[in-house]
Design a protein around this motif. Structure first.
Motif, PDB file in Angstrom:
ATOM      1  N   ARG A 260       0.832  -1.214   0.100  1.00 43.38           N
ATOM      2  CA  ARG A 260      -0.015   0.040  -0.117  1.00 43.38           C
ATOM      3  C   ARG A 260       0.898   1.231  -0.066  1.00 43.38           C
ATOM      4  N   LYS A 261       2.075   1.103   0.820  1.00 43.16           N
ATOM      5  CA  LYS A 261       2.937   2.380   0.782  1.00 43.16           C
ATOM      6  C   LYS A 261       3.466   2.560  -0.605  1.00 43.16           C
ATOM      7  N   PHE A 262       3.733   1.472  -1.070  1.00 40.21           N
ATOM      8  CA  PHE A 262       4.525   1.869  -2.455  1.00 40.21           C
ATOM      9  C   PHE A 262       3.662   2.311  -3.433  1.00 40.21           C
ATOM     10  N   CYS A 263       2.371   1.721  -3.527  1.00 40.97           N
ATOM     11  CA  CYS A 263       1.475   2.228  -4.451  1.00 40.97           C
ATOM     12  C   CYS A 263       0.981   3.687  -4.213  1.00 40.97           C
ATOM     13  N   SER A 264       1.051   4.147  -2.896  1.00 42.65           N
ATOM     14  CA  SER A 264       0.523   5.526  -2.534  1.00 42.65           C
ATOM     15  C   SER A 264       1.650   6.196  -3.171  1.00 42.65           C
ATOM     16  N   GLU A 265       3.144   5.895  -2.929  1.00 41.22           N
ATOM     17  CA  GLU A 265       4.315   6.817  -3.282  1.00 41.22           C
ATOM     18  C   GLU A 265       4.268   6.904  -4.751  1.00 41.22           C
ATOM     19  N   PHE A 266       3.851   5.540  -5.426  1.00 45.17           N
ATOM     20  CA  PHE A 266       3.969   5.571  -7.024  1.00 45.17           C
ATOM     21  C   PHE A 266       2.700   6.763  -7.492  1.00 45.17           C
ATOM     22  N   LEU A 267       1.755   6.322  -7.028  1.00 50.28           N
ATOM     23  CA  LEU A 267       0.562   7.125  -7.616  1.00 50.28           C
ATOM     24  C   LEU A 267       0.831   8.616  -7.269  1.00 50.28           C
ATOM     25  N   SER A 268       1.597   9.121  -6.442  1.00 50.06           N
ATOM     26  CA  SER A 268       1.684  10.421  -5.846  1.00 50.06           C
ATOM     27  C   SER A 268       2.955  11.030  -7.023  1.00 50.06           C
ATOM     28  N   LEU A 269       3.488  10.276  -7.857  1.00 53.48           N
ATOM     29  CA  LEU A 269       4.377  10.952  -8.680  1.00 53.48           C
ATOM     30  C   LEU A 269       3.700  11.459  -9.871  1.00 53.48           C
ATOM     31  N   GLY A 270       2.338  11.184 -10.159  1.00 57.57           N
ATOM     32  CA  GLY A 270       1.701  11.730 -11.172  1.00 57.57           C
ATOM     33  C   GLY A 270       2.003  11.417 -12.425  1.00 57.57           C
TER      34      GLY A 270
ATOM     35  N   MET B 235       4.708 -17.856   3.034  1.00 58.59           N
ATOM     36  CA  MET B 235       5.311 -17.233   2.571  1.00 58.59           C
ATOM     37  C   MET B 235       5.415 -17.227   0.924  1.00 58.59           C
ATOM     38  N   THR B 236       5.504 -18.379   0.389  1.00 60.61           N
ATOM     39  CA  THR B 236       5.561 -18.256  -1.207  1.00 60.61           C
ATOM     40  C   THR B 236       4.213 -18.076  -1.698  1.00 60.61           C
ATOM     41  N   PHE B 237       3.069 -18.351  -1.111  1.00 58.94           N
ATOM     42  CA  PHE B 237       1.861 -17.912  -1.534  1.00 58.94           C
ATOM     43  C   PHE B 237       1.618 -16.269  -1.352  1.00 58.94           C
ATOM     44  N   ALA B 238       2.206 -16.055  -0.418  1.00 61.44           N
ATOM     45  CA  ALA B 238       2.113 -14.358   0.197  1.00 61.44           C
ATOM     46  C   ALA B 238       2.855 -13.648  -1.206  1.00 61.44           C
ATOM     47  N   THR B 239       4.075 -14.168  -1.176  1.00 62.05           N
ATOM     48  CA  THR B 239       4.892 -13.316  -2.245  1.00 62.05           C
ATOM     49  C   THR B 239       4.222 -13.269  -3.711  1.00 62.05           C
ATOM     50  N   ASN B 240       4.290 -14.599  -4.181  1.00 56.42           N
ATOM     51  CA  ASN B 240       3.948 -14.945  -5.717  1.00 56.42           C
ATOM     52  C   ASN B 240       2.541 -14.574  -5.880  1.00 56.42           C
ATOM     53  N   TYR B 241       1.537 -14.771  -5.167  1.00 51.32           N
ATOM     54  CA  TYR B 241       0.191 -14.402  -5.450  1.00 51.32           C
ATOM     55  C   TYR B 241      -0.533 -13.402  -4.815  1.00 51.32           C
ATOM     56  N   LEU B 242      -0.568 -13.388  -3.434  1.00 54.43           N
ATOM     57  CA  LEU B 242      -1.266 -12.327  -2.703  1.00 54.43           C
ATOM     58  C   LEU B 242      -0.670 -10.952  -2.731  1.00 54.43           C
ATOM     59  N   GLY B 243       0.558 -10.644  -2.908  1.00 53.84           N
ATOM     60  CA  GLY B 243       1.048  -9.511  -2.846  1.00 53.84           C
ATOM     61  C   GLY B 243       1.004  -9.024  -4.166  1.00 53.84           C
ATOM     62  N   HIS B 244       1.005  -9.754  -5.255  1.00 56.69           N
ATOM     63  CA  HIS B 244       0.680  -9.337  -6.781  1.00 56.69           C
ATOM     64  C   HIS B 244      -0.634  -9.035  -6.904  1.00 56.69           C
ATOM     65  N   PHE B 245      -1.505  -9.867  -6.332  1.00 54.78           N
ATOM     66  CA  PHE B 245      -3.037  -9.547  -6.400  1.00 54.78           C
ATOM     67  C   PHE B 245      -3.318  -8.110  -6.118  1.00 54.78           C
ATOM     68  N   LEU B 246      -3.005  -7.817  -4.718  1.00 52.72           N
ATOM     69  CA  LEU B 246      -2.907  -6.484  -4.262  1.00 52.72           C
ATOM     70  C   LEU B 246      -2.292  -5.267  -5.013  1.00 52.72           C
ATOM     71  N   LEU B 247      -1.358  -5.639  -5.305  1.00 51.94           N
ATOM     72  CA  LEU B 247      -0.331  -4.434  -6.154  1.00 51.94           C
ATOM     73  C   LEU B 247      -1.303  -4.224  -7.403  1.00 51.94           C
ATOM     74  N   THR B 248      -1.654  -5.124  -7.912  1.00 55.77           N
ATOM     75  CA  THR B 248      -2.477  -5.081  -9.293  1.00 55.77           C
ATOM     76  C   THR B 248      -3.759  -4.150  -8.809  1.00 55.77           C
ATOM     77  N   GLU B 249      -4.533  -4.508  -7.926  1.00 60.68           N
ATOM     78  CA  GLU B 249      -5.951  -3.958  -7.390  1.00 60.68           C
ATOM     79  C   GLU B 249      -5.529  -2.554  -7.457  1.00 60.68           C
ATOM     80  N   LEU B 250      -4.366  -2.085  -6.382  1.00 56.23           N
ATOM     81  CA  LEU B 250      -4.044  -0.898  -6.264  1.00 56.23           C
ATOM     82  C   LEU B 250      -3.943   0.250  -7.156  1.00 56.23           C
ATOM     83  N   VAL B 251      -3.034  -0.397  -8.575  1.00 54.07           N
ATOM     84  CA  VAL B 251      -2.506   0.350  -9.559  1.00 54.07           C
ATOM     85  C   VAL B 251      -3.521   0.302 -10.794  1.00 54.07           C
TER      86      VAL B 251
END
Length: 330
Positions: free
Chosen positions: A103-113, A139-155
């Motif tokens: 969430r922090k990464f996505c907020s910082e990325f989106l703030s770049l405009g 850990m494997t599921f969290a990294t490979n799938y859950l993390g990317h799912f959330l990243l995709t949703e937020l951007v």
């Protein structure tokens, strides 16, 4: 048998490329790309991800590198800019195992405009022993799938907006693996993937890679339904001696690598399918598909199961919303 012969010989498929094609070769016809494209590439601090970032930057794409190890990311940036001095590389901190960090990464990325045209969900983890993420998920599921799912949703909203404003198709690429086909329907349980009682590293990795394909399959249907000019596909890069493979030290020996060397791809060959799907004009409008060796190919029947893919998406979304106490996009 024919597929094996085609792979070993590097015989080109319908796309004109095959297993021996490199990332630079498959993007040679991309010199007329629209200007000012921006791509987020996860896992770009080494291996296939670093090669993907290098080649995309060489083709004029602005690269955003989300990284946990900022020193390694800066090294990749310097290497790219030595070859392509005008390359624009942005480094932002992220830990894909942490919802809060994403969430922090996505907020910082989106703030770049800046716009977002391409998202490459490439980062991968193969945890040999049972470990849990900051959010208490395997850990494997969290990294490979859950993390990317959330990243995709937020951007995703930014990608849809960029495509609408520019008229340039947005593209999401989920890096999966042929090993997804090892997972059988009877053993595909969301709760078990989150908190495995009888952990098997290979099974956990295969399940996460199956989930990556199902994510692409389900999200492609949702994007079509709202007429978004954004595609999402999954790719199998091939077997490459990357950091994930090196995690097997002691299980897969150097002698086995020597024997299997003819089957292993170089890093550039491993990055070719990702780069092809992300940039080629031949993949325009193609969505919800699975690619290997730069050609559309079949994935497992489970990966293409409408009901299972939708259920996985619903369960994942519900889990994240409850954990973060937020509502994701409508």
């Amino acid at each position: 048998m024919k597929g094996t012969v085609r792979y070993l010989a590097g015989i080109a498929g319908q796309s004109g490329y095959g297993s021996k094609s490199t990332a630079e070769q498959v993007t040679q016809d991309c010199s007329s790309l629209p200007p000012y494209l921006t791509a987020i590439v996860t896992g770009a601090t080494s291996g296939i991800g670093a090669e993907t970032a290098r080649v995309l930057a060489k083709r004029g794409v602005r690269i955003v590198i989300p990284a946990r190890d900022l020193k390694k990311a800066d090294e990749v940036k310097r290497n790219i800019q030595r070859e392509t001095p005008n390359a624009e590389i942005i480094i932002l901190e992220i830990d894909l195992t942490s919802f809060a960090s994403i969430r922090k990464f996505c907020s910082e990325f989106l703030s770049l405009g800046i716009p977002l045209n391409i998202l490459i969900n490439n980062a991968g983890k193969f945890s040999q022993k049972l470990e849990f993420s900051e959010d208490k998920f395997e850990m494997t599921f969290a990294t490979n799938y859950l993390g990317h799912f959330l990243l995709t949703e937020l951007v995703l909203e930014k990608m849809i907006e960029t495509a609408k404003q520019t008229g340039v198709e947005g593209r999401i690429v989920n890096v999966s693996s042929v090993i997804h086909g090892w997972v059988k329907k009877d053993h595909f349980s969301f709760n078990d993937m989150l908190h495995s009682k009888y952990y098997n590293a290979t099974r956990a990795y295969a399940q996460s890679k199956l989930a990556n394909i199902m994510h692409a399959y389900e999200l492609s249907k949702q994007l079509k339904a709202i007429n978004a000019n954004v595609t999402i596909n999954a790719v199998h890069p091939g077997i490459v001696k990357t950091g994930i493979i090196r995690d097997h030290k002691g299980l897969i020996t150097d002698s086995i690598f020597f024997i299997a060397s003819k089957l292993l791809k170089s890093t550039s060959q491993g990055a070719s399918t990702t780069c092809y799907v992300a940039l080629s004009s031949k993949t325009k409008g193609v969505t919800g598909q699975y690619f290997a060796d730069c050609n559309e190919t079949r994935c497992s029947s489970l990966a293409n199961d409408d009901y299972e893919a939708h259920e996985l998406w619903k369960q994942t979304r519900s889990l994240i919303e409850k954990r973060l106490r937020v509502q994701l996009r409508p």
